[in-house]
Structure formats: C-alpha cells, structure tokens
Design a protein around this motif. Structure first.
Motif, PDB file in Angstrom:
ATOM      1  N   ALA A 252      58.447   7.017  67.454  1.00  0.00           N
ATOM      2  CA  ALA A 252      59.281   5.818  67.602  1.00  0.00           C
ATOM      3  C   ALA A 252      58.427   4.558  67.576  1.00  0.00           C
ATOM      4  CB  ALA A 252      60.067   5.893  68.902  1.00  0.00           C
ATOM      5  N   ARG A 253      57.210   4.643  68.103  1.00  0.00           N
ATOM      6  CA  ARG A 253      56.313   3.474  68.089  1.00  0.00           C
ATOM      7  C   ARG A 253      55.900   3.124  66.661  1.00  0.00           C
ATOM      8  NH1 ARG A 253      50.638   3.125  68.762  1.00  0.00           N
ATOM      9  NH2 ARG A 253      49.977   1.060  69.458  1.00  0.00           N
ATOM     10  N   GLU A 254      55.539   4.155  65.882  1.00  0.00           N
ATOM     11  CA  GLU A 254      55.198   3.904  64.479  1.00  0.00           C
ATOM     12  C   GLU A 254      56.413   3.367  63.727  1.00  0.00           C
ATOM     13  OE1 GLU A 254      53.511   6.185  60.462  1.00  0.00           O
ATOM     14  OE2 GLU A 254      53.806   7.307  62.336  1.00  0.00           O
ATOM     15  N   TYR A 255      57.588   3.898  64.060  1.00  0.00           N
ATOM     16  CA  TYR A 255      58.814   3.438  63.412  1.00  0.00           C
ATOM     17  C   TYR A 255      59.031   1.941  63.651  1.00  0.00           C
ATOM     18  CZ  TYR A 255      63.836   2.762  62.684  1.00  0.00           C
ATOM     19  OH  TYR A 255      65.062   2.292  62.281  1.00  0.00           O
ATOM     20  N   GLU A 256      58.798   1.479  64.866  1.00  0.00           N
ATOM     21  CA  GLU A 256      58.976   0.062  65.164  1.00  0.00           C
ATOM     22  C   GLU A 256      57.970  -0.797  64.401  1.00  0.00           C
ATOM     23  OE1 GLU A 256      61.367  -1.428  66.722  1.00  0.00           O
ATOM     24  OE2 GLU A 256      62.368   0.490  67.104  1.00  0.00           O
ATOM     25  N   GLN A 257      56.735  -0.287  64.258  1.00  0.00           N
ATOM     26  CA  GLN A 257      55.726  -1.023  63.494  1.00  0.00           C
ATOM     27  C   GLN A 257      56.144  -1.156  62.027  1.00  0.00           C
ATOM     28  OE1 GLN A 257      52.301   1.385  64.258  1.00  0.00           O
ATOM     29  NE2 GLN A 257      51.898   0.478  66.266  1.00  0.00           N
ATOM     30  N   ILE A 258      56.605  -0.045  61.449  1.00  0.00           N
ATOM     31  CA  ILE A 258      57.047  -0.067  60.055  1.00  0.00           C
ATOM     32  C   ILE A 258      58.261  -0.982  59.911  1.00  0.00           C
ATOM     33  CG2 ILE A 258      57.981   1.325  58.176  1.00  0.00           C
ATOM     34  CD1 ILE A 258      56.414   3.703  59.305  1.00  0.00           C
ATOM     35  N   LYS A 259      59.184  -0.884  60.858  1.00  0.00           N
ATOM     36  CA  LYS A 259      60.404  -1.686  60.809  1.00  0.00           C
ATOM     37  C   LYS A 259      60.082  -3.173  60.870  1.00  0.00           C
ATOM     38  CE  LYS A 259      64.877  -2.143  63.181  1.00  0.00           C
ATOM     39  NZ  LYS A 259      65.703  -1.652  64.310  1.00  0.00           N
ATOM     40  N   ASP A 260      59.121  -3.536  61.707  1.00  0.00           N
ATOM     41  CA  ASP A 260      58.728  -4.939  61.816  1.00  0.00           C
ATOM     42  C   ASP A 260      58.127  -5.436  60.500  1.00  0.00           C
ATOM     43  OD1 ASP A 260      58.157  -7.377  63.479  1.00  0.00           O
ATOM     44  OD2 ASP A 260      56.098  -6.840  62.952  1.00  0.00           O
ATOM     45  N   SER A 261      57.306  -4.595  59.871  1.00  0.00           N
ATOM     46  CA  SER A 261      56.704  -4.971  58.590  1.00  0.00           C
ATOM     47  C   SER A 261      57.763  -5.116  57.509  1.00  0.00           C
ATOM     48  CB  SER A 261      55.673  -3.919  58.175  1.00  0.00           C
ATOM     49  OG  SER A 261      55.156  -4.194  56.894  1.00  0.00           O
ATOM     50  N   VAL A 262      58.712  -4.179  57.455  1.00  0.00           N
ATOM     51  CA  VAL A 262      59.769  -4.235  56.438  1.00  0.00           C
ATOM     52  C   VAL A 262      60.658  -5.451  56.643  1.00  0.00           C
ATOM     53  CG1 VAL A 262      61.825  -3.060  55.562  1.00  0.00           C
ATOM     54  CG2 VAL A 262      59.755  -1.749  56.039  1.00  0.00           C
ATOM     55  N   ARG A 263      60.919  -5.783  57.906  1.00  0.00           N
ATOM     56  CA  ARG A 263      61.783  -6.927  58.198  1.00  0.00           C
ATOM     57  C   ARG A 263      61.183  -8.225  57.650  1.00  0.00           C
ATOM     58  NH1 ARG A 263      61.502  -6.778  63.389  1.00  0.00           N
ATOM     59  NH2 ARG A 263      63.151  -5.202  63.641  1.00  0.00           N
TER      60      ARG A 263
END
Length: 510
Positions: A252-263
């Motif tokens: 979930a932590r990696e997911y949030e990092q990826i999500k922030d980059s994609v956003r």
C-alpha cells in the motif's frame, strides 16, 4: 543490502536528502524490499518475454533460410542477389511500423494488451512463411513478423519496468534480451537439425509455438499498476500491485508513491511541453541510444551471420559458428543480467562499447590485409552467392573472424543490447512513456532497415571490410555518448529518475 538500494522519494530540498541518509523512509524502503515475494513477478515477466523469444527467432530467420531459398527448385521462391537483401531487411521495416503503431497502442490498450495484440500479426506472418508459394508471401510474412517484433520491443520493456521494483528491475530488464538471444539460438539449432528430416518451412511452423504460449500465459497476468492508475482504475491498480508484491507486504505504501507520481502527470503530453527538458532530454537520450545501437551493426551481423562466415571461410562450418556465437551471446546477456544491479548501467555500457570497437576494428583490418587465399574471399563473388560455395579453410588464421564476431556479440550482449532497452523504459517520463517508447523503436528499426538493405550492396561494391570499419567508428561514438549523456539509474525508483530530469538534482541518482 547494498548502499545502492532504493532511496527516499523526491524531497523538497537536496540538503535534506543528504542530511538524513538513514531516514525513516529509507529504512522502510529497505525493509519493504526484503519482504517482497517475487515469484509472481517473475512469472509475469516470463509470460511477457515470450514475445521477445519469438522476436529473436524471427529476426535471424533469414540466416539459415537464405542459403536454402537460393537453391530452391521453384523459380517463384528462389532468391538471388537482388531479392535476398529484401528478404533480410523487410523485417526491420515491419518492426518500424510496429513501433509507430505502439505509440497509440501502449496508451490505448495498455502494455499487456499491446503485447498480446502482437500475437495476431506474428501468427499470420509465420503461417505465410510456412505456406509460401511465391516471393510476395515470403516478404509479407517477414514484414508481419517484423511488425509484431516492433510492437513487443516497444511494449515489453515498459511493462517490465512498470511492474518491477528497484531491487530486481535491472536483472528483469535484461530478460527481454536473454529471451531474444535464446530465440535466435533455438532458430540456429533447428536450422541445423530440423532439415535432416524436414525442409525450411517447418522453421516457421516452430515459430508459432512461443506466440501461442505467450497469449495463454498473459491472459492470467495483471496489467501495469502505473498504467491502470493513469486510466483512473485505482482499485484494479491496487489489486495488481498486491498480486505482484504479495498480500502480506507493505504494498500500500508503494501504491501511494506510484499514485502520487501518476497524479502529477495525469494530463497527456502536449507539443508545447516537449520544450521542457524534463521531457525532451530523456526522449533524446533514449532515441540516441537506440540509433547508435543499430548503427553499431548488430542486426546486419545477426541476419547475415552464416553468409559472413562463408565469405571469411572460418575453419568450422558456418551453421556451427552461428550456434557458437548464439551461445556466447546468451551467456553474455546472462552475465549482464546478474551484474546490472551491482556494477551499474554506465560501466557496462563503457565496457560493451570498448569490446565492440576492438572487435569490429579487428574484423575490418583482418579482411583488408589478409590475402584472399587465406580469408577465403573470391573475386567478383557476392556475399549472398558465396553462401552456396563450400568453405575452404587453409590455416588457423581463419579463426580470427570467428573470434572477432564472438567478442563483438559478447560486448554487445553485455551492455548495448539489454541496457539500451532497459534505460529506455526507465528514463522516459510516465506521461510520455507510451508514445516515446514507440518513437524510439521506430528510430531503431528504420536505422536497422537502412543498414540491412544496403549492407550487401556495399559489401559487393567495396568489400566486406568497409561496413566493419564503419561499425568500429560508431562504437567509438557510443563510448563518448555514454560518458556525456547517459545517467546512472542503478537502484533508483522510476519516480526518483523522473525527479532527476525534472529538477536536475543529481543527488536523486547518487
């Protein structure tokens, strides 16, 4: 774990990055990498790189088939010095078209579906080759398998880089090249032994097998989490990352990092944004590497390997030489795969280009200075037609072309083969990754088409040494390009690499 392990994501200032090297974020990154389960990740990568196996198989298909078609009893299928270059080079023209279409496919269908889509032209192309009744069927079959290769070569590296984590991305990034080499090696082996009981058409039938296996396996694999997030499919992206990393990990932590980059990159790239160094620098670097990789001559050498060995009359039979070179290539890519995440990308690129320089220079000088009675060249004989002549080795000096070619392939496979594809998928920004990767493939295969189309005419007009000396000059240019333009991405996340190009702060890559 080594110091090169994953470091914190983008900080607001480079001073904080250097002041707290053992921060909580870095410690969590290390613990996260240790906790990951990679079996499913490896399975997804294997399913994808079966497309590279088919690509490698199709790329060197002319090497054993051209001699057979030159002696074919049917005039409609028989190749000569004018049609043989087209049979060898039209594959790369199809690959360029595949790369061009991938500029849309990668962003519309996604990475996984683009790879699966390549199975359609690949299967049709092999069917045309297997049932060919005329030259047009041979050329169309080669073009379709080339088109499929262009799609996979633009989609597979991106898919692998986006589903991998920094701890294994270098190793997995070399897998496409490993499978391409393995596909070429299987083609050489089948070309030698299958004809003992069957003819050349069965090589095309054998090419259908990995295509079917790839489609069946990919049906069970997830799409790239980054692509899914870019399409607004957050739940599906989280499920994909969970499947790839393991349910009991802190995915979930990696997911949030990826999500922030994609956003931050939710909008499509516009023409005005191409003026931003954040976009044009990595695109120019990736495109330049693809251009120089092909100019070094690897496609010409692989496509015309057996005729080249016939021309230089090495002691072993050309089909054995081709298989031996394939084994060297396979072992060298494997070495690169295990050392890429330890030694780094740039040092391997330097070593690779240096070995290619020495090898091409040796080959060119040997052909130029060794008398025709020693190197087996025949006056007024084309490279293609010489493939029909029996090899007449005179002494052990004829081992020099074999050794020079083996070292060239070894050098290429250790660096400029796998790393150019890996760096392309690493340094291209997410918002332009689909389009830019297709553009790089177009540049690559248009260059390869030009070289393979003019290779034989240049050899027939000026001699075999001229292209090899040209390849040596390009290899020297590769060394300069690596030193001046290529960043080191070992151990860095895709988000950190993007931060480097966005801010210019080299601290993100240290």
């Amino acid at each position: 774990m080594e110091r090169s392990d994953r470091e914190p994501l983008v900080r607001k200032s480079s001073s904080s990055y250097r002041t707290f090297p053992e921060s909580t974020a870095r410690r969590l990154d290390r613990e996260y990498l240790r906790s990951l389960h990679n079996k499913r990740l490896y399975l997804a990568v294997f399913a994808a790189v079966l497309g590279n196996f088919s690509f490698g198989f199709a790329l060197v298909y002319p090497s054993p088939v051209i001699p057979a078609l030159e002696a074919d009893p049917s005039p409609a299928l028989r190749l000569d010095q004018h049609t043989a270059p087209w049979f060898g080079s039209v594959f790369t023209l199809g690959a360029a078209a595949g790369g061009l279409s991938t500029m849309l496919l990668n962003d519309c269908l996604g990475r996984k579906l683009s790879i699966m889509f390549s199975a359609l032209p690949s299967a049709l192309g092999y069917a045309l080759l297997a049932g060919a009744q005329g030259l047009w069927m041979l050329l169309l079959g080669r073009m379709l398998t080339g088109y499929a290769g262009g799609v996979t070569s633009a989609s597979i590296p991106v898919y692998i880089s986006e589903i991998s984590h920094p701890g294994v991305r270098g190793m997995l990034g070399a897998c496409p090249q490993i499978m391409a080499v393995l596909g070429s090696l299987v083609l050489y082996a089948l070309g030698k032994y299958l004809w003992l009981v069957l003819d050349w058409r069965w090589l095309a039938v054998a090419g259908e097998v990995p295509v079917l296996a790839m489609v069946l396996l990919l049906c069970c694999m997830p799409n790239s989490p980054r692509f899914l997030l870019s399409q607004g499919k957050e739940e599906e992206a989280l499920s994909s990352l969970c499947w790839l990393r393991g349910e009991d990990t802190d995915y979930a932590r990696e997911y949030e990092q990826i999500k922030d980059s994609v956003r931050k990159q939710s909008r499509r790239v516009s023409c005005a944004e191409l003026k931003d160094p954040f976009l044009y620098k990595p695109i120019l670097i990736a495109g330049g590497m693809r251009f120089l990789q092909q100019l070094s001559g690897v496609t010409c050498i692989l496509v015309y390997l057996q005729p080249i060995f016939k021309k230089t009359a090495v002691i072993l039979k050309p089909e054995y030489d081709a298989a031996l070179v394939g084994l060297v290539r396979l072992s060298s890519v494997a070495i690169a795969a295990v050392s890429m995440d330890k030694a780094g990308r740039k040092i391997l690129l330097f070593v690779s280009a240096g070995v290619m320089l020495v090898s091409n220079l040796t080959m060119g000088l040997y052909i130029h200075f060794v008398p025709a009675s020693h190197n087996g060249t025949v006056a007024n004989t084309t490279l293609v037609s010489s493939a029909n002549l029996p090899a007449e080795p005179t002494n052990y000096i004829t081992l020099i072309p074999l050794l020079a070619t083996m070292f060239f392939i070894m050098g290429y496979a250790m660096g400029w083969g796998p790393i150019t594809w890996l760096l392309m998928s690493e340094i291209l920004p997410l918002k332009a990754r689909g389009v830019a990767s297709g553009l790089c493939v177009v540049v690559s295969w248009l260059t390869a088409f030009t070289l393979t189309q003019f290779f034989l005419p240049v050899v027939n007009a000026f001699g075999l040494e001229v292209p090899f000396l040209f390849f040596a000059v390009i290899s020297a240019g590769n060394i300069l390009f690596t030193g001046c333009c290529v960043p080191e991405t070992k151990g860095r996340s895709l988000e950190q690499i993007e931060a480097f190009f966005r801010t210019g702060r080299r601290s993100f890559l240290r």
